[in-house]
Design an enzyme around this catalytic site. Sequence first.
Site, PDB file in Angstrom:
ATOM      1  N   PHE A 177       5.193   7.652  -6.464  1.00  6.44           N
ATOM      2  CA  PHE A 177       5.618   7.538  -7.870  1.00  6.44           C
ATOM      3  C   PHE A 177       4.865   8.521  -8.772  1.00  6.44           C
ATOM      4  CE2 PHE A 177       6.035   2.634  -7.124  1.00  6.44           C
ATOM      5  CZ  PHE A 177       7.005   2.858  -6.161  1.00  6.44           C
ATOM      6  N   TYR A 226      -2.826  -8.541  -2.267  1.00  2.76           N
ATOM      7  CA  TYR A 226      -2.044  -7.464  -2.896  1.00  2.76           C
ATOM      8  C   TYR A 226      -1.260  -8.023  -4.098  1.00  2.76           C
ATOM      9  CZ  TYR A 226       1.294  -3.824  -3.901  1.00  2.76           C
ATOM     10  OH  TYR A 226       2.050  -2.897  -4.571  1.00  2.76           O
TER      11      TYR A 226
END
Length: 254
Positions: free
Chosen positions: A18, A154
């Site tokens: 990204f 996470y």
Amino acid sequence: LLDPSRFTVFITGATSGFGEAAARRYVAAGGKVIATGRREDRLEALRDELGAEHCHIIALDVRDRAAMEAAIAAIPAPFDQINVVLANAGLALGLQPAAETDLNDWETMIDTNIKGLVYTVRLLLPGLIARGGGHVVTLGSVAGEYAYPGGSVYGATKAFVKQFALNLRSDLQGKKVRVTNIEPGLTETEFSLVRFKGDEGKASAPYARTEAMNAEDIAESIFWATSLPAHVNINKIEMMATTQAIGPFDIYRE
Ligand code: NDP
Ligand code: 8X3
């Protein structure tokens, strides 16, 4: 819309995925980027591609607070006129049940996704305010919204990012600094290769026989949110591949 050529964007995690796609998107629009990450060869290749007048590179590890402080203090003009912070660097490690995980992996995710992200934002925020406003974009995840097996720490780091972004909004009332948390789902980048520590078989499985999003899809959403008129704040963008949906509750039965 804001004039995109006015953007000076500090990006963490610009060596891949990204962050790299966002660097290309902002420079394509005429903006400037400060591209950062640990892999210096990739940063150099990106700068060669985008041009040194549009892309300044800094090799850094977001977990190293002292190095972050020194690097940010030393950003040369004209790249020091940052008005967008893209706090994107992050990773998932492993997908095992909690009791079987490597505690070092949990620590690395916390150090990177939480501590590295707050260093980035805290060190750059005073400058944004002093220059009369700007935009902080954080990279959360659908994993910060929904639970899945093996997602324990996470997902929790991304829930932290979500709440941190919302609380920043509260703190920044009247400062003309916008905050947007981007929450993508399944997107094919090096993310999975990192999660499975270079095991290409395991890494490709989430993307097999389906159509995931790609890094450019996420970069376009980031660019869109920051390009909107200054009086509009997108609080969060939760996005999934059309092929991905949210599963049912999981009832254990004897
Ligand atoms: P990639 O693995 O492709 O890119 C991750 C980037 O983070 C790399 O540029 C890497 O650079 C950088 N990074 C990792 N650790 C550090 C560190 N300690 N210091 C500096 N930079 C670091 O993954 P994505 O582009 O997919 O992920 C970007 C963000 O989006 C992450 O926060 C991720 O959690 C999140 N996300 C990803 C999704 C996906 O499905 N792909 C979905 C939802 C959220 P280097 O290794 O050179 O340091
Ligand atoms: C990355 C997406 O679903 O692998 O944040 O957690 S997922």
